[in-house]
Structure formats: structure tokens, C-alpha cells
Design a protein around this motif. Structure first.
Motif: not given
Length: 138
Positions: A93-109
């Protein structure tokens, strides 16, 4: 027909109560984290699930192993008690949350970069317009 398993884990994460929705479908785990604020009552979490489940943004799927066996009711009760005492969420679950966080970060960038470029272009066009007006003697 594909079997979908769902789980909600509510825990205290300074300074708020948070919930992690885990969804296992087709051997893949996807996760969504929600912040509740104050400690939610059982009926509040149930109401939240009923009203907001379709609006949750789950992370990209991560491979997960699913055990398919007959369930002894006493064992199920024992596991439920163990999960209540066990705080936190699983590693997958932590890995999946981290993956989602990174994806949102790239979208924001990407979005902020586009906005910055648009602002630069607007400023450049404004300068060019002012230059032309000065050159024409206005």
C-alpha cells in the motif's frame, strides 16, 4: 467474473485521522489515502464510503498476491482482532501511495511549466507591442 477485494484502514497520523482504501482486483493492488480530520465514528466512515467511493482517486496498480482459501469463522475473527490492534498500512500500500504521489507531482510540474511558459510569452508579446508603439511615435 473477477473478484474485487476492498479494505479501509483508519489510523491516526499526526495531527489528523487518515484512512487508506485498498482495492485488489485481478491480482493488482491500488490504494487511495483520505484525511478525515477528527476521529470518524463507524457510521461516519460508512456514510463516507457510500457517498464518496466513486470520487476517490486510486493509485496506479501494483502487483499483489491474493490467497484464495476456505475461511474458518474463528480464524477470520482472530485476524480481524489482529488487524484492529495492528496500526498502519502494508508495504504494498505504501508503494502504491508513493507511486501515486510521484505521478501527481509530475503532473503538477508539467502544468506549472506550461503556465510559466504562457506567462513568459505574454510578457514578451506585451514588450513587443510597447516597442512598436514607441517606434511609431505614439
Amino acid at each position: 467474473m473477477d473478484k474485487v477485494l476492498g479494505r479501509l484502514t483508519v489510523f491516526f497520523e499526526e495531527p489528523f485521522w487518515a484512512g487508506v482504501f485498498e482495492r485488489i482486483s485481478g491480482g493488482e493492488l491500488s490504494v487511495c489515502k483520505v484525511t478525515f480530520g477528527t476521529e470518524p465514528k463507524d457510521y461516519e466512515t460508512y456514510d463516507f464510503v457510500l457517498k464518496n467511493y466513486d470520487r476517490l482517486r486510486f493509485s496506479p496498480a501494483v502487483a499483489a498476491d491474493v490467497k484464495e482459501t476456505g475461511r474458518n469463522p474463528k480464524r477470520v475473527q482472530r485476524e480481524a482482532r489482529k488487524q484492529v490492534h495492528n496500526s498502519g498500512i502494508g508495504t504494498k500500500s505504501r508503494q502504491a501511495l508513493k507511486l501515486q504521489q510521484e505521478q501527481l507531482k509530475t503532473e503538477r510540474k508539467i502544468v506549472s511549466r506550461e503556465q510559466r511558459e504562457a506567462e513568459r510569452q505574454r510578457q514578451f508579446e506585451l514588450k513587443q507591442r510597447k516597442r512598436k508603439e514607441k517606434h511609431r511615435g505614439r
